[in-house]
Enzyme design. Structure first.
Site: not given
Ligand code: GDP
Ligand code: MG
Length: 153
Positions: A52, A60, A88, A94, A105, A115, A118
């Site tokens: 990440y 977060f 996706r 997300t 999801r 959620n 990944h």
């Molecule tokens: P993804 O690619 O859809 O998984 O989303 P991202 O890459 O933006 O973020 C990675 C992961 O971080 C997400 O799947 C969530 O588990 C977590 N996440 C993202 N945005 C938030 C948020 O606003 N709050 C919290 N608690 N977790 C978040």
């Molecule tokens: Mg992502």
């Protein structure tokens, strides 16, 4: 987009705890993707920080790394036509509240912080994630059903 595109899909600790591994695998199998790597692993925080890395600095981020290290995850690589984008779409948004029913999801999750799965967001990040989670490499094989899933026109 290519017939051999690969994506990294991972069932997160909450998905494993909730017994959703088989259902998530089944969705990718049934869609027509080919499984070329799979493992259950307890990831370290250090490894998850690499996974990440793009999100470092987000408020977060520390909670995300703790959540992801709170139990084993199931990492897998799926291959097939447009695997990243379609993967996706199968995951949903997300934030599960914005995920339409019929997506993973949208069917199994409610909160952005839990959620359950990944999926890589681009071909380039998919290749990085595959190298990070499967440094030993992935399988290469032909599936008998391929000509029933892909056409050359
Ligand atoms: P993804 O690619 O859809 O998984 O989303 P991202 O890459 O933006 O973020 C990675 C992961 O971080 C997400 O799947 C969530 O588990 C977590 N996440 C993202 N945005 C938030 C948020 O606003 N709050 C919290 N608690 N977790 C978040
Ligand atoms: Mg992502």
């Amino acid at each position: 987009m290519s017939f051999n595109e690969r994506t990294y899909i991972m069932v997160k600790p909450d998905g494993v705890q909730r017994g959703l591994v088989g259902k998530i695998i089944a969705r990718f199998e049934e869609r027509g993707f080919k499984l070329i790597a799979l493992k259950l692993v307890q990831a370290t925080e250090e490894h998850l920080e690499k996974h990440y890395a793009d999100l470092k600095g987000k408020p977060f981020f520390p909670g995300l790394v703790k959540y992801m290290a709170s139990g084993p995850v199931v990492g897998m690589v799926w291959q097939g036509l447009d695997a990243v984008k379609t993967g996706r779409a199968m995951l949903g948004a997300t934030n599960p509240l914005a995920s339409v029913p019929g997506t993973i999801r949208g069917d199994y999750a409610l909160s952005v912080g839990r959620n359950i799965c990944h999926g890589s967001d681009a071909v380039e990040s998919a290749e990085k994630e595959i190298a990070l989670w499967f440094p030993e490499g992935v399988a290469q094989y032909t599936q008998a059903q391929e000509s029933w899933i892909f056409s050359d026109n």
